[in-house]
Write an enzyme that holds these catalytic residues in place. Structure first.
Site, PDB file in Angstrom:
ATOM      1  N   ASP A 542      43.873  31.359  13.731  1.00 43.39           N
ATOM      2  CA  ASP A 542      42.776  30.769  14.495  1.00 43.39           C
ATOM      3  C   ASP A 542      42.536  29.354  13.967  1.00 43.39           C
ATOM      4  OD1 ASP A 542      40.725  30.602  16.309  1.00 43.39           O
ATOM      5  OD2 ASP A 542      39.438  32.092  15.348  1.00 43.39           O
ATOM      6  N   ASP A 618      37.772  30.735  23.333  1.00 40.96           N
ATOM      7  CA  ASP A 618      36.433  31.326  23.243  1.00 40.96           C
ATOM      8  C   ASP A 618      35.719  31.278  24.591  1.00 40.96           C
ATOM      9  OD1 ASP A 618      37.057  31.655  20.626  1.00 40.96           O
ATOM     10  OD2 ASP A 618      35.860  29.977  19.896  1.00 40.96           O
TER      11      ASP A 618
END
Length: 954
Positions: A542, A618
């Site tokens: 990430d 996201d």
């Protein structure tokens, strides 16, 4: 995951501040640049406006033969050197010659590279080595003998023509000297045009001037400030831009990642739904990103595809620096050079303007003409998506964060209690010791090895997050080794480590451009280095755009230094891919023999498909983001990033039970299928919502597992051909013009049409268009629909609209297990969906799902066909006798076809005869339904998946 930007410093100064209090509600636009705030874009925009103005003053249209472009080919500089056309191009006043090389590759691919003939200093050119197949060293070139160079005078200007032919096209490349333009002519039609609008502009390298910091009044050439950050630009201006037009096309696709429509919108010239900003390629961590926007997001793939009813072509712009792309459309455009071919006609045109900040101009033109041809060509350049670990195609259960070891095992137990299959549980950053990656919080996870063994008992895996930022801590082994060896990215002076803030506070970043540093980080994933890891642990990268909380645009300063002295600006968009590669290399080599890795990355570039999966980032728990996930996943597949999904349920916010259900019903059709949630959201595992939602969600997940043989076979196809896994409708129905902008329904492979419900009103009927003169079958009820058909279907919460295409054979496994590993030796069911002509084809691919032994023949690959009421299984031509294959056949010797369902036979059938290994036997057959909705079932034909056989019905 992402903090609210204004509170990033609070994390650094006060680690005790609650993360929950820092979650914002929407993207902070002021944190990210618009095109007007980017100096190199402004300079190119001013240049383009000047060209247009000069053309208007001259009373000329901006067309290929009449542009006011100041760039021309130098006289007597053009020659053919083997498979490469060489020319020198120069600006009329700058007088700095540019060397252009036009190389002719196999399959009709044309490569155009350009930079200064004698550069003042080297330009960054490692992108080709890091992205192209074999570093570009083994590209296949057209035979020099197949190329012919001629020159002719047209309207007083010299045009150089290289003619060639491949299996699909009669082609030529036409280069005009004054002004410099290029046309790629396919089957006597100009298809891809370069500099036809006169927007080519190349900022040559130069010495820094005096104290004013400008060159001929150049805007922001040697220094540029954005908010509180100043980019020192020690190399000065080095950007370049070029217009690329697609003649005869109205739709272009690709260039992810953007939360935009599948068919790219216009960014200049106005028009319905046009954007006011160009598409931007610059990997960024954008907190709660906007929808319907050309704003840059987490990944960048500079590959654009154009399609019309006759052909599909593409352009690959190989550059890892910040890039902006304008799109304009002309419904009827007179292309100046068309008269040269004796065809004074008008064609719709999509014109694009590509502008990159630094590096070498390196462009590939892909001629198609079919989508299948195009993806074979693209795969020749960047390689195909390799076969993944089989478990990676299953369901992934993720949350920021599962609290501790007890919580993880409780989730595992609950999934089993509710008979919900899954393959992977994920751990986010809270599992570590103070955000020190490769460690465990011993209070929360006292025995991670025992936890992994408990999961593995039923075939389940664990994924842990390992981000690229390294906590600055002299007692932390990872930091100390990297620091001692000089492996970190350096500051702009190159004298010390670059330092920024991320989850741990003060952090440094490993420089993956340094091969020694990349090798070192790879080794940290080995079992003897990653304490508490087992072979059942896999990795999530990430924050690797890279995300730097206190940096410009929440990323790295462009002028900091990487290995070799290169600035970050040169390689920003491949930084995440380099980390993705290093992680995958570490997992691949941690056991002997090597095993396929699984790594999920948020940042990506062309070539990332070689290293694992990505996701769209996201997103939010609302219906708008559910709908937006479809074109985002499709656009990635169009651009060759196949193994992609969106967070099921939405990362931010709390979905309603109805939204959660619908998201699972769509999410099972993403190539990568993961549910994920923010730390501030309520728990939302499938059982949380109770009935009837639990049953609907469980049914959806089980549908995914039923179809794993089909999915795995699709990945096999992608690994061989480069074809996308999920496909826009136009890709399968290339002449259906009404489908060219369709992005609310899609194909999974060539056989399955998915029309998801994405409206909050479960009673809202759904518009469905079934294309072509073919039968379609409801994949659940087997009801038959005669196409072409456009009608509305009801879709309550228990109903999903999924159709099988007539002429397809789809393999499944019908026995429900707790994981894909437990299904590996289960029998196969074949669904034969008969075409109007009574035929069908399909395939089935099986291997061990984890090693590379398939490369030595250890696989079963069957070509399935149904014709004249006979179903046949034969080995694919790729099946080769080898010791590895014999060993695999032995391991799979008891795996059989346990059922065959033939849908759409118009005449009643009463008998079936099997021929296998020369033995003939009668088997049971059941026929039901009418001529329109018929179903013929053969229960347990008992044929083995690895054998040749045929079943004849009568």
């Amino acid at each position: 995951m992402k903090l609210k930007r204004s509170t990033a410093s609070l994390l650094y100064l006060a680690a005790t501040v609650s993360l929950l209090a820092q979650v914002g509600l929407a993207v902070k636009q002021e944190d990210f640049k618009t095109s007007e705030q980017v100096a190199f874009y402004r300079r190119h925009r001013a240049f383009a406006d000047g060209v247009a103005k000069e053309s208007q003053l001259l009373g000329k249209s901006v067309s290929a033969s009449q542009t006011a472009s100041p760039y021309s080919v130098l006289q007597d500089s053009v020659y053919l050197d083997g498979h490469t056309l060489v020319a020198s191009v120069q600006h009329g006043t700058d007088k700095v010659p540019l060397k252009l090389k036009v190389s002719f590759l196999d399959k009709g691919i044309v490569r155009i590279r350009g930079q200064e003939a004698d550069p003042l200093k080297p330009r960054f050119d490692d992108t080709q080595k890091l992205v192209l197949r074999d570093g570009g060293a083994n590209l296949k070139y057209a035979s020099a003998g197949s190329l012919q160079l001629t020159s002719e005078a047209v309207n007083g200007e010299t045009v150089h023509i290289v003619s060639f032919r491949d299996a699909n096209n009669t082609a030529s490349l036409r280069m005009t000297e004054r002004p410099w333009t290029v046309e790629y002519v396919l089957n006597n039609k100009p298809s891809i045009l370069l500099n036809s609008k006169g927007l080519f502009h190349f900022e040559h390298l130069r010495e820094k001037p005096g104290a004013d910091g400008e060159v001929d009044g150049a805007d922001g050439a040697w220094e540029e400030t954005f908010r509180s950050w100043t980019d020192t630009k020690p190399r000065g201006p080095e950007s370049f831009g070029l217009d690329i037009s697609f003649s005869g096309y109205e739709h272009v696709y690709g260039i992810p990642e953007h939360a935009s429509s599948l068919s790219l919108k216009s960014t200049r010239g106005g028009g319905k739904d046009a954007y006011s900003q160009p598409y931007r390629l610059y990997n960024l961590d954008v907190f709660e990103h906007d929808l319907d926007s050309p704003m840059a997001l987490y990944g960048s793939i500079p590959f654009m595809v154009a399609h019309n009813a006759e052909s599909t072509v593409g352009v690959f712009w190989l550059n890892a620096a910040e890039t902006w792309i304008d799109v304009t459309r002309e419904k009827s455009s007179t292309l100046g050079n068309l008269f040269r071919l004796g065809t004074a006609s008008k064609e719709p045109t999509v014109s694009t303007h590509w502008i990159s900040e630094s590096g070498v101009m390196d462009i590939f033109l892909l001629p198609g003409p079919s989508a299948a041809d195009l993806y074979r060509q693209y795969a020749e350049l960047v390689e195909q998506t390799p076969l993944p670990r089989e478990f990676a195609l299953g369901y992934h259960q993720c949350r920021w964060n599962y609290l501790d070891q007890v919580d993880v095992l409780a989730v595992n137990d609950k999934l089993q209690e509710h008979a919900i299959p899954y393959d992977v549980i994920w751990l986010d950053i809270e599992h570590t010791d103070g955000k020190r990656y490769f460690t465990w919080d011993s209070g929360k996870f006292p025995d991670p090895v025992a936890m992994q063994k408990k999961l593995a008992y039923n075939g389940h895996q664990l994924v842990t997050v390992v981000d690229p930022h390294i906590k600055r801590d002299t007692e932390y082994r990872i930091w100390k080794e990297a620091n001692d060896n000089g492996y970190f990215v350096k500051n702009k002076e190159g004298t010390d480590n670059f330092q920024g803030w991320c989850w741990p506070g003060d952090s440094n970043w490993v420089d993956y451009l340094n091969p020694d540093a990349a090798s070192w980080i790879s080794s940290q994933f080995h079992l003897d280095k990653y304490n508490g890891s087992t072979p059942n642990l896999f990795v999530w990268n990430d924050m690797n755009e890279p995300s730097v909380f206190n940096g410009p645009e929440i990323s790295m300063d462009k002028d900091i230094k990487h290995y070799g002295g290169w600035e970050h600006r040169d390689l920003h968009n491949i930084f995440g891919m380099l980390y993705h590669k290093a992680t995958a290399d570490g997992l691949r080599t941690r056991e002997s023999p090597d095993k396929r890795p699984f790594v999920l990355s948020r940042a990506y570039f062309a070539g990332s498909q070689r290293y694992g999966a990505v996701w769209t980032g996201d997103n939010a728990a609302n219906w708008e983001h559910l709908r937006a996930s479809i074109p985002m996943v499709l656009s990635n597949n169009v651009a060759g990033m196949h193994f992609v999904g969106a967070d099921v349920g939405g990362f931010f916010g709390n979905p309603t039970p109805e939204l959660m259900t619908r998201w699972y019903q769509l999410g099972i059709w993403y190539p990568f299928f993961r549910a994920h949630a923010h730390i501030d959201t309520k728990r939302r595992e499938p059982w949380v919502f109770g009935e009837p939602y639990l049953s609907h969600i469980r049914n959806a997940i089980r549908e995914r597992y039923r179809l794993l043989p089909y999915w795995y076979t699709l990945f096999r196809e992608a690994s061989l051909t480069g074809m996308p896994l999920v496909r826009p409708m136009w890709m399968e129905f290339p002449k259906e013009t009404s489908m060219f902008s369709e992005d609310s329904s899609f194909m999974v492979g060539s056989a399955i049409l998915v029309v998801p419900a994405t409206d909050a009103d479960a009673n809202q009927p759904i518009d469905v268009r079934l294309p072509t003169q073919e039968n379609w079958y409801d994949i659940h009820s087997h009801a038959t629909y005669i196409a072409p058909l456009k009608r509305q279907f009801a879709s309550d919460l228990a109903t999903t609209l999924v159709f099988a295409r007539g002429g397809s054979i789809i393999p499944t496994r019908e026995r429900q297990r707790g994981s894909s590993e437990l299904m590996r030796r289960d029998p196969i069911t074949l669904y034969v969906y008969v075409s109007r002509t009574g035929t069908a084809t399909g395939s089935l691919y099986l291997d061990d799902g984890e090693t590379y032994s398939y490369q030595n023949g250890a696989f079963i690959e069957r070509e399935l066909s149904f014709e004249n009421a006979t179903l046949t299984s034969r080995p694919s031509p790729r099946t080769k006798l080898s010791p590895e294959q014999l060993e695999f056949l032995k391991a799979m010797s008891k795996v059989r076809v346990e059922r065959v369902v033939i849908v759409g036979m118009r005449n009643p059938l009463t008998k079936a005869v099997v021929v296998e290994n020369g033995q003939t036997r009668d088997i049971e057959l059941a026929y039901a339904g009418s001529k329109l909705d018929s179903e013929c079932t053969i229960r347990d034909p008992a044929v083995l998946v690895g054998n040749d056989w045929e079943i004849t019905l009568s």
